[in-house]
Design an enzyme around this catalytic site. Structure first.
Site, short mmCIF file in Angstrom:
data_model
loop_
_atom_site.label_atom_id
_atom_site.label_comp_id
_atom_site.label_asym_id
_atom_site.label_seq_id
_atom_site.Cartn_x
_atom_site.Cartn_y
_atom_site.Cartn_z
N ASP A 164 0.85 -1.20 0.00
CA ASP A 164 0.00 0.00 0.00
C ASP A 164 0.89 1.26 0.00
OD1 ASP A 164 -2.46 -1.66 0.56
OD2 ASP A 164 -1.22 -2.12 2.29
N HIS A 192 -4.69 -3.36 6.37
CA HIS A 192 -4.48 -3.61 4.94
C HIS A 192 -5.84 -4.02 4.35
CE1 HIS A 192 -2.94 -4.94 1.13
NE2 HIS A 192 -3.47 -6.13 1.31
P1 NAD Z 1 -2.09 -18.39 -4.48
O1 NAD Z 1 -3.41 -19.07 -4.34
O2 NAD Z 1 -1.47 -18.28 -5.82
O3 NAD Z 1 -1.03 -19.15 -3.56
C1 NAD Z 1 -1.31 -19.45 -2.25
C2 NAD Z 1 -0.58 -20.74 -1.94
O4 NAD Z 1 -0.73 -20.99 -0.55
C3 NAD Z 1 -1.15 -21.95 -2.69
O5 NAD Z 1 -0.10 -22.59 -3.40
C4 NAD Z 1 -1.70 -22.83 -1.58
O6 NAD Z 1 -1.54 -24.21 -1.84
C5 NAD Z 1 -0.83 -22.37 -0.41
N1 NAD Z 1 -1.41 -22.68 0.89
C6 NAD Z 1 -2.71 -22.61 1.28
N2 NAD Z 1 -2.83 -23.04 2.55
C7 NAD Z 1 -1.59 -23.35 2.97
C8 NAD Z 1 -1.07 -23.84 4.17
N3 NAD Z 1 -1.86 -24.13 5.20
N4 NAD Z 1 0.27 -24.06 4.26
C9 NAD Z 1 1.08 -23.80 3.23
N5 NAD Z 1 0.64 -23.32 2.05
C10 NAD Z 1 -0.68 -23.11 1.92
O7 NAD Z 1 -2.23 -16.98 -3.75
P2 NAD Z 1 -1.26 -15.73 -3.85
O8 NAD Z 1 -1.67 -14.89 -5.00
O9 NAD Z 1 0.15 -16.19 -3.76
O10 NAD Z 1 -1.70 -14.92 -2.53
C11 NAD Z 1 -1.39 -15.42 -1.25
C12 NAD Z 1 -2.04 -14.55 -0.18
O11 NAD Z 1 -1.50 -13.23 -0.19
C13 NAD Z 1 -3.54 -14.35 -0.32
O12 NAD Z 1 -4.13 -14.39 0.97
C14 NAD Z 1 -3.67 -12.95 -0.87
O13 NAD Z 1 -4.93 -12.38 -0.60
C15 NAD Z 1 -2.57 -12.28 -0.12
N6 NAD Z 1 -2.09 -10.98 -0.63
C16 NAD Z 1 -1.68 -10.08 0.29
C17 NAD Z 1 -1.18 -8.85 -0.11
C18 NAD Z 1 -0.71 -7.82 0.89
O14 NAD Z 1 -0.31 -6.73 0.48
N7 NAD Z 1 -0.72 -8.07 2.19
C19 NAD Z 1 -1.10 -8.55 -1.48
C20 NAD Z 1 -1.51 -9.52 -2.40
C21 NAD Z 1 -2.01 -10.74 -1.96
C1 LMR Z 2 -3.81 -6.51 -2.50
O1 LMR Z 2 -3.77 -5.50 -1.80
O2 LMR Z 2 -3.49 -6.51 -3.70
C2 LMR Z 2 -4.22 -7.82 -1.89
O3 LMR Z 2 -4.35 -7.70 -0.52
C3 LMR Z 2 -5.36 -8.43 -2.58
C4 LMR Z 2 -6.69 -7.97 -2.05
O4 LMR Z 2 -7.42 -8.85 -1.60
O5 LMR Z 2 -6.99 -6.79 -2.08
#
Ligand code: NAD
Ligand code: LMR
Length: 341
Positions: A164, A192
Site C-alpha cells: 500500500d 491492509h
Molecule cells: P495463491 O493461491 O497463488 O497461492 C497461495 C498458496 O498458498 C497456494 O499454493 C496454496 O496451496 C498455499 N497454501 C494454502 N494453505 C496453505 C497452508 N496451510 N500451508 C502452506 N501453504 C498453503 O495466492 P497468492 O496470490 O500467492 O496470494 C497469497 C495470499 O496473499 C492471499 O491471501 C492474498 O490475498 C494475499 N495478498 C496479500 C497482499 C498484501 O499486500 N498483504 C497482497 C496480495 C495478496
Molecule cells: C492486495 O492488496 O493486492 C491484496 O491484498 C489483494 C486484495 O485482496 O486486495
C-alpha cells in the site's frame, strides 16, 4: 552468516515472484540463504517444479532448499518467515469470509513458529486478512513452550502494508510528475483493507511539503484536498480490488516486491527513512495495545523497529484512522468468536 528463510504458500503466485529474487540476493546480498518451503499436500507437485527452477538458476547464494508439508520442519531455526500461504480473496469475497478461511492456517503456522523458529525471527504476514492473521499467529506463537525456555515475543510478527505504501508513492509521483525517489514520509495507517489510511500530509517531495506540491498541480490547496480525499485515498485503498478485477487474480509481483522491501528494511535498517509496517501496537496514536496496525516506522541498523511518534493528527486523519482501527478491533473480536484467539 547463513540466513534461513521459511516461505509458506511456496507454490503460489506471490511466492513464484518472490523466491527467485530472494535467492538472487535482493534481501541479503551475497550472504548465503537457506530456503524452507511450505505447502499443502495438494500443491507438492507444483512445488517440485519451483524447486527444479530454483536449481536451474544456479544462484550462488542459495545454499540449501527444503520443501515440506510439515510446519515445524519449515520453521525450524528460521531467521525470517514470509507467511504467504493462504486462500486469496476472490472477486466478491469480503474480509470476514477470508478470516474464516484463513484463521486456522495462521493458528497452525503461528504455533509452529513459536516452537521451532529462532526467538528473534522476523515474521512478515502477507496472506489476508494480513493484520489479523498476524495477530492470530503471534498469539499462538507466544503460547508455545520452546526448547530454549523462552516464549516468542508477539512483536516479532508483522503484516505487510508496504505494498500500500509503494502504491501511495507511485500514485503521488504520477500526480505531480516526479520520480518516486524524490518522495519520502508517505504513511499507511491502520488495516491492509479498503479502510486503510494512505497519508501524504507529512510527506516531502525533494524536501518540500507534498501538500504544497500537489496544490501547485491542482490549482490550489482546496482542489488538492479534494484530490486527496476523492482520488488518492480511494485509489490506493482499493488498488488491490482493481488489480483483481483487471487480472482476474490478486496482485502477485508487486506484493512479492513489497514483501522483500519489508524484510530487507527490517533486517538492515532504513537509515532514518520512514516506511509503513503493520506492527503490534503498544498504544501509539490511540491504537489499542496488541492490535497489528500499520504505522510509520523506522528501523535501526541493528534491525530494531520503532513507530515514529509525535505526529500531530488533524480531525480528518484522526477520524479515518479511528475507522480503520475499529475494523481491526472488529476483526479481532470476530477471530476470537471463531476460536482463533
Ligand atoms: P495463491 O493461491 O497463488 O497461492 C497461495 C498458496 O498458498 C497456494 O499454493 C496454496 O496451496 C498455499 N497454501 C494454502 N494453505 C496453505 C497452508 N496451510 N500451508 C502452506 N501453504 C498453503 O495466492 P497468492 O496470490 O500467492 O496470494 C497469497 C495470499 O496473499 C492471499 O491471501 C492474498 O490475498 C494475499 N495478498 C496479500 C497482499 C498484501 O499486500 N498483504 C497482497 C496480495 C495478496
Ligand atoms: C492486495 O492488496 O493486492 C491484496 O491484498 C489483494 C486484495 O485482496 O486486495
Amino acid at each position: 552468516m547463513t540466513r534461513t528463510v521459511a516461505v509458506t504458500g511456496a507454490a503460489g503466485s506471490i511466492a513464484y515472484a518472490l523466491l527467485f529474487r530472494l535467492a538472487a540476493g535482493e534481501v541479503y546480498g551475497k550472504e548465503p540463504v537457506r530456503l524452507r518451503l511450505l505447502e499443502v499436500p495438494q500443491a507438492v507437485d507444483r512445488l517440485d517444479g519451483v524447486l527444479m527452477e530454483l536449481a536451474d538458476c544456479a544462484f550462488p547464494a542459495l545454499v540449501d532448499v527444503v520443501a515440506t508439508t510439515d510446519p515445524d520442519e519449515a520453521f525450524a531455526d528460521a531467521d525470517a518467515a514470509l507467511l504467504v500461504g493462504a486462500a486469496p480473496r476472490q472477486e466478491g469475497m469480503n474480509r470476514a469470509d477470508l478470516l474464516r478461511a484463513n484463521g486456522e492456517v495462521f493458528r497452525t503456522h503461528g504455533a509452529a513458529i513459536g516452537r521451532a523458529a529462532k526467538a528473534d525471527v522476523r515474521v512478515v504476514v502477507v496472506g489476508n486478512p494480513a493484520n489479523t492473521n498476524a495477530l492470530i499467529a503471534a498469539h499462538h506463537a507466544s503460547l508455545q513452550d520452546r526448547e530454549d525456555g523462552r516464549r516468542m515475543d508477539p512483536a516479532r510478527f508483522t503484516a505487510l502494508t508496504r505494498l500500500d505504501h509503494n502504491r501511495a508513492m507511485s500514485a503521488l509521483a504520477a500526480k505531480i510528475d516526479a520520480p518516486v525517489g524524490s518522495i519520502e514520509r508517505i504513511t499507511i495507517w491502520g488495516n491492509h483493507s479498503n479502510t486503510q489510511v494512505p497519508d501524504l500530509t507529512d510527506a516531502l517531495v525533494d524536501g518540500r511539503p507534498a501538500p504544497e506540491v500537489v496544490a501547485e498541480v491542482c490549482d490550489g490547496p482546496a482542489a488538492a484536498r479534494d484530490w486527496v480525499a476523492d482520488d488518492f485515498i480511494p485509489a490506493v485503498a482499493n488498488r488491490g480490488a482493481a488489480v483483481i478485477a483487471a487480472r482476474g487474480a490478486s496482485s502477485a509481483a508487486s506484493a512479492a516486491s513489497a514483501a522483500l522491501d519489508h524484510l530487507r528494511d527490517w533486517t538492515f535498517g532504513t537509515d532514518g527513512v520512514r516506511v509503513s509496517m503493520a506492527v503490534r501496537s503498544s498504544g501509539e496514536y490511540g491504537v489499542p495495545e496488541g492490535l497489528v496496525s500499520s504505522f510509520p516506522c523506522t528501523v535501526e541498523a541493528d534491525g530494531s523497529y520503532r513507530v515514529v511518534e509525535g505526529i500531530e493528527l488533524d480531525a480528518d486523519r484522526r477520524a479515518r484512522i479511528d475507522a480503520s482501527i475499529a475494523e481491526l478491533a472488529s476483526e479481532r473480536d470476530e477471530a476470537a468468536g471463531l476460536g482463533f484467539l
